[in-house]
Write a protein that holds these residues in place. Structure first.
Motif, mmCIF file in Angstrom:
data_model
loop_
_atom_site.group_PDB
_atom_site.id
_atom_site.type_symbol
_atom_site.label_atom_id
_atom_site.label_comp_id
_atom_site.label_asym_id
_atom_site.label_seq_id
_atom_site.Cartn_x
_atom_site.Cartn_y
_atom_site.Cartn_z
ATOM 1 N N ASP A 362 -27.064 0.197 -5.595
ATOM 2 C CA ASP A 362 -26.822 0.067 -7.036
ATOM 3 C C ASP A 362 -25.818 -1.051 -7.308
ATOM 4 O O ASP A 362 -24.684 -0.814 -7.749
ATOM 5 N N ARG A 363 -26.200 -2.243 -7.011
ATOM 6 C CA ARG A 363 -25.411 -3.415 -7.347
ATOM 7 C C ARG A 363 -26.347 -4.593 -7.449
ATOM 8 O O ARG A 363 -27.448 -4.587 -6.894
ATOM 9 N N SER A 364 -25.946 -5.597 -8.172
ATOM 10 C CA SER A 364 -26.820 -6.747 -8.384
ATOM 11 C C SER A 364 -26.052 -8.038 -8.049
ATOM 12 O O SER A 364 -25.013 -8.321 -8.657
ATOM 13 N N PRO A 365 -26.566 -8.826 -7.103
ATOM 14 C CA PRO A 365 -27.720 -8.471 -6.265
ATOM 15 C C PRO A 365 -27.299 -7.533 -5.151
ATOM 16 O O PRO A 365 -26.114 -7.478 -4.804
ATOM 17 N N PRO A 366 -28.255 -6.813 -4.563
ATOM 18 C CA PRO A 366 -27.927 -5.961 -3.410
ATOM 19 C C PRO A 366 -27.458 -6.813 -2.242
ATOM 20 O O PRO A 366 -27.802 -7.999 -2.138
ATOM 21 N N ARG A 367 -26.707 -6.218 -1.340
ATOM 22 C CA ARG A 367 -26.251 -6.941 -0.161
ATOM 23 C C ARG A 367 -27.371 -7.015 0.884
ATOM 24 O O ARG A 367 -28.348 -6.283 0.821
ATOM 25 N N SER A 368 -27.174 -7.880 1.841
ATOM 26 C CA SER A 368 -28.106 -8.006 2.972
ATOM 27 C C SER A 368 -27.314 -8.441 4.191
ATOM 28 O O SER A 368 -26.186 -8.950 4.074
ATOM 29 N N LEU A 369 -27.920 -8.243 5.360
ATOM 30 C CA LEU A 369 -27.287 -8.605 6.634
ATOM 31 C C LEU A 369 -28.175 -9.612 7.343
ATOM 32 O O LEU A 369 -29.327 -9.316 7.671
ATOM 33 N N LEU A 370 -27.636 -10.814 7.572
ATOM 34 C CA LEU A 370 -28.385 -11.895 8.214
ATOM 35 C C LEU A 370 -27.708 -12.220 9.542
ATOM 36 O O LEU A 370 -26.538 -12.589 9.571
ATOM 37 N N LEU A 371 -28.459 -12.064 10.645
ATOM 38 C CA LEU A 371 -27.921 -12.323 11.976
ATOM 39 C C LEU A 371 -28.602 -13.553 12.568
ATOM 40 O O LEU A 371 -29.824 -13.709 12.464
ATOM 41 N N GLY A 372 -27.806 -14.412 13.228
ATOM 42 C CA GLY A 372 -28.351 -15.608 13.849
ATOM 43 C C GLY A 372 -27.556 -15.992 15.076
ATOM 44 O O GLY A 372 -26.680 -15.248 15.536
ATOM 45 N N HIS A 373 -27.844 -17.168 15.613
ATOM 46 C CA HIS A 373 -27.180 -17.616 16.836
ATOM 47 C C HIS A 373 -25.826 -18.254 16.561
ATOM 48 O O HIS A 373 -25.059 -18.486 17.492
ATOM 49 N N ASP A 374 -25.527 -18.561 15.307
ATOM 50 C CA ASP A 374 -24.206 -19.059 14.941
ATOM 51 C C ASP A 374 -23.287 -17.849 14.825
ATOM 52 O O ASP A 374 -23.333 -17.113 13.847
ATOM 53 N N GLN A 379 -20.637 -13.290 12.084
ATOM 54 C CA GLN A 379 -19.450 -12.466 11.844
ATOM 55 C C GLN A 379 -19.114 -12.398 10.361
ATOM 56 O O GLN A 379 -18.695 -11.341 9.862
ATOM 57 N N ARG A 380 -19.292 -13.498 9.638
ATOM 58 C CA ARG A 380 -19.050 -13.470 8.197
ATOM 59 C C ARG A 380 -20.012 -12.520 7.504
ATOM 60 O O ARG A 380 -19.636 -11.823 6.545
ATOM 61 N N GLN A 381 -21.269 -12.487 7.973
ATOM 62 C CA GLN A 381 -22.240 -11.562 7.403
ATOM 63 C C GLN A 381 -21.841 -10.110 7.673
ATOM 64 O O GLN A 381 -21.891 -9.259 6.785
ATOM 65 N N ILE A 382 -21.446 -9.811 8.893
ATOM 66 C CA ILE A 382 -21.059 -8.446 9.249
ATOM 67 C C ILE A 382 -19.805 -8.024 8.495
ATOM 68 O O ILE A 382 -19.642 -6.842 8.120
ATOM 69 N N ALA A 383 -18.912 -8.965 8.241
ATOM 70 C CA ALA A 383 -17.645 -8.659 7.566
ATOM 71 C C ALA A 383 -17.866 -8.132 6.148
ATOM 72 O O ALA A 383 -16.959 -7.499 5.580
ATOM 73 N N GLN A 384 -19.041 -8.379 5.552
ATOM 74 C CA GLN A 384 -19.340 -7.777 4.249
ATOM 75 C C GLN A 384 -19.237 -6.257 4.307
ATOM 76 O O GLN A 384 -18.909 -5.605 3.317
ATOM 77 N N PHE A 385 -19.522 -5.715 5.478
ATOM 78 C CA PHE A 385 -19.572 -4.265 5.645
ATOM 79 C C PHE A 385 -18.372 -3.728 6.421
ATOM 80 O O PHE A 385 -17.947 -2.596 6.200
#
Length: 815
Positions: A362-374, A379-385
């Protein structure tokens, strides 16, 4: 991650069929062809309007003017229908009748190779029969030059409403005096290799003499075909044919190209050194290594297309799907290099980023988790959570990487022969000790971390992930690799090994990377088949084996096909599952009762339903909306994990399936390979792969998976996707639903299990497929298991095929 035959039962055409000529390449001009005897009915607008059936030209077939030209049935065509009242076998040339063929369209049908199969789709359509033709460039080439020089063909553009066919390799004969296939990548084949300066062994001498004889025969046939092609040009007019080719944008190489029949080596011989049952990727790998060592090898595939579960098929016209397996990573690096797969056409498209998990919240936009080789970006993506999880993630990756590195050598060697250690001969005992070396090296590499690594292999993956992380989206995303293809929950003990199995691979030197194969997974199988054929292996589609021939001493002596043909050999390698190999192809009385009992007990439960979808636009996720121009964004190339907000959702989906009900909120791994490989779909459109679970093999109450049940489950999956990406359902053009029974029926996967049997610890290493028979040898001398049911298990890895070939070769040299 990715997944590790049927006859034709159609009836004759009752009249002409209206459609689009594949030669017109999307010009939307109608083309008609009538049955044999009534003559062609092709409008002048078709560039091949002057062409009739091959027999109407009076062209001599391979064996002479009156002998039939062997053909292979591969699928439907709007151009060519078999004659009313005649059987398919007659039209294929098997029954001695001459196969009617519109030569140019049949040639294109061969090169573009339909993968549609009537027995699987239950749709009425006529088959196209084609001759095994090779395109040889140069009007003035000699017979020998013609047989050794091959032009390339372009990929077909989408063809109106008809199939833009995917290449199929029914059989690749060796060119005279060379070790290259008669169908290669447009590179001139090298001349004969010089003989080594050593005395040949008896079987090598015999093979050399037979090659010399075969080369002479093929040269004679090539000369005959050259003369035939010259006559064809005289009748049609070389200039006219050249204009046709140029005018219709078919880049066929030099003008005045000749059509030449493939040499006699493509015919199934009655005796080989080795026969491989099944042309899955493991079977093709085994054949390539055997033939590379000088063992005359034939591969017999039941289906109309090579590759087993690693195939590209055009289910929806114009859309090429990796119908079963869909990603590449696990293929052993030795196989890449030793078989020179890149030289044989393999091209891999790495993905970075590689994982995308959008959330419903229930937030706009919803969050997402993007993992890659960088790692910094990840880590910045994981830090959202969780900041704590972001800091722990590099250490977790290093920990898992250490375990993978330690276990990696075990994949490329047979398990230790425990029976030989206890009661074998001195020689067997010494060989068993040698096999202990990889196991000892693995133990030394694990060192003091052994207790922690042991826990990873035996504990539920939820327990392991709870020790490392606290954020549910990250844990659920990582847990998908632990349950993929397994009827197991993240809370099931031993699920940690399945996760490990899926991070063991590498791509272009990057550990744990996954990618798409350009042209679909079938292109990988084609590259391996070309590598085997380049060495001289004979590969045949639609050659179903019904049982293994046994001698009076109980030793395997070859196979019998469904049509009654016997093919003798000293070695038989089965790429089929252990269940098919030992419960269907071998008389039960010839096997130890305890062995049969253990094979019957192998856990083959499958939770997987694969859905292939054709869409007219990219999915636009609420968490990451599409660009205005509709071009793919980085997350579109990823494995997109849906219903993965937390591990509890995965466990709930599993629990519903154990009660006989398809999951109401299934785990979905959505991939869009056309985001990196746009040639898989018409312009602006895409192919979508949905790997979903959990679905039971048998529904509650014993209900079958009928069309109503299939569509109901697919609708549930689409409803889930719609919640994350509104508009997805409206974009759907067509879909192909493969439940566990479908996967078993079409691809021979027991119970629909993509690994040929569960990957639990009680079915690995020493115990795969059964204790005392984990080293690829079977209770039947001369019979070997080389598929995913053998060590080290499933996935598009090739290790089982390579290892089994080495064991079989060792035994062959003792014969």
């Amino acid at each position: 991650m990715p997944l590790a035959g049927a006859g034709h039962s159609g009836s004759g055409s009752t009249g002409p069929r209206q459609g689009l000529c594949p030669v017109l390449l999307g010009r939307n001009l109608p083309c008609r062809a009538t049955a044999l005897g009534s003559g062609p009915s092709i409008p002048p607008s078709c560039p091949f309007s002057h062409c009739s059936w091959g027999c109407a030209w009076g062209l001599p077939a391979r064996g002479g003017p009156s002998s039939p030209c062997p053909t292979v049935l591969v699928g439907p065509s709007p151009l060519l229908a078999h004659a009313p009242g005649s059987s398919l076998e007659e039209n294929r040339g098997y029954g001695g009748s001459q196969a009617p063929t519109c030569l140019p369209s049949a040639f294109l049908g061969y090169r573009l190779g339909s993968t549609w199969h009537p027995a699987e789709h239950q749709a009425g359509s006529d088959p196209i029969a084609f001759s095994a033709l090779g395109l040889v460039s140069g009007p003035s080439a000699s017979a020998q030059q013609s047989s050794a020089r091959v032009s390339t063909l372009p990929e077909a553009a989408p063809v109106g409403q008809h199939l833009a066919r995917t290449p199929v390799l029914p059989s690749l004969p060796a060119s005279p005096g060379t070790q290259c296939p008669a169908l290669c990548q447009g590179v001139p084949c090298p001349g004969p290799l010089p003989s080594p300066p050593r005395a040949r062994k008896p079987w090598e001498k015999l093979r050399h003499e037979s090659k010399v004889q075969a080369a002479g025969s093929r040269a004679a046939v090539a000369g005959h075909c050259g003369a035939m092609a010259a006559g064809l040009r005289a009748r049609l007019g070389t200039g006219c044919l050249s204009c046709w080719m140029q005018g219709w944008h078919l880049s066929l190489g030099l003008l005045g190209a000749r059509l030449a029949h493939a040499g006699p080596a493509d015919r199934l011989q009655r005796e080989y050194d080795a026969v491989v049952i099944g042309a899955g990727h493991n079977g093709l790998v085994a054949a390539a290594y055997l033939q590379r060592a000088g063992v005359r090898t034939a591969v017999l595939e039941k289906r109309h297309v090579l590759g087993g579960a690693a195939v590209t098929e055009e289910i929806v016209p114009g859309f090429k799907f990796s119908r079963a397996s869909y990603l590449l990573s696990l293929l052993r690096p030795q196989i890449y290099t030793e078989l020179e797969l890149q030289r044989h056409g393999l091209r891999v498209l790495p993905r970075d980023p590689y994982s995308f998990t959008p959330l419903l919240e229930d937030r706009s936009p919803p969050r997402s988790l993007l993992l890659g080789h960088d790692m910094a970006q990840t880590q910045r993506q994981i830090a959202q959570f969780s900041q704590k999880d972001a800091q722990a993630y590099p250490e977790y990756e290093a920990f898992m990487g250490g375990l993978v590195s330690a276990l990696d050598p075990l994949l490329d060697a047979p398990p230790v022969d425990t029976a030989a250690l206890g009661q074998g001969s001195v020689l067997q005992w010494l060989r068993a000790l040698r096999a202990l070396q990889p196991l000892l090296r693995a133990g030394l590499a694990l060192g003091r971390q052994l207790p922690n690594y042991y826990e990873v292999l035996t504990a539920p993956i939820s327990k392991i992930l709870d020790r490392w992380f606290e954020s549910e989206p990250l844990k659920a995303t990582l847990a998908t690799d632990a349950v993929i293809g397994a009827m197991a929950s993240p809370h099931t003990p031993g699920s940690g090994y399945v996760l490990l199995h899926h991070v063991m691979g590498e791509l272009e030197g990057r550990r744990g990377a996954w990618g798409y194969v350009a042209g679909g997974m079938g292109a990988l199988s084609q590259a391996i088949a070309r590598a085997a054929a380049a060495q001289g292996a004979h590969i045949f589609a639609e050659k179903a084996v019904c049982h293994v021939l046994l001698g009076r001493d109980g030793q395997a002596q070859g196979v019998t096909l469904q049509d009654g043909t016997e093919v003798r050999s000293k070695l038989v390698l089965s790429n089929a599952s252990p269940q098919i190999t030992f419960l269907e192809l071998i008389p039960q009385e010839q096997l130890p009762k305890d062995f049969v009992h253990r094979i019957r007990q192998v856990d083959t439960r499958s939770p997987v339903t694969k859905i292939n979808v054709a869409v007219d636009r990219l999915p636009s996720f609420l968490a990451a909306p599409n660009a205005r121009d509709g071009r793919p964004l980085p997350h579109h190339q990823c494995s997109i994990h849906l219903n993965c907000e937390g591990i509890h959702l995965l466990h709930q989906a599993f629990t519903e399936a154990t009660q006989g009900h398809p999951s109401s909120r299934p785990m979905i791994e959505l991939c869009i390979p056309s985001a990196l490989d746009p040639g898989l779909a018409p312009q602006g459109c895409h192919v979508v792969s949905l790997f979903t679970q959990y679905t039971p093999s048998v529904l509650a109450g014993g209900r079958p998976w009928d069309e109503q049940a299939r569509n109901a489950y697919a609708d549930t999956v689409f409803d889930c996707i719609e919640a994350y990406a509104p508009g997805f359902k409206a974009s759907v053009i067509g879909r192909d639903i493969l439940t566990p029974p479908d996967l078993e029926r079409i691809f021979g996967l027991p119970g629909g299990n993509i690994f040929h049997g569960g990957m639990s610890l009680d079915q690995l290493y020493f115990a795969r497929p059964a204790p005392s028979y984990s080293g690829y040898r079977s209770p039947i001398p001369g019979l070997y298991l080389c598929g995913s049911g053998a060590h080290p298990g499933g996935g598009v890895m090739g290790a089982a095929g390579r290892n089994a070939a080495r064991v079989a070769l060792e035994d062959f040299r003792r014969l």
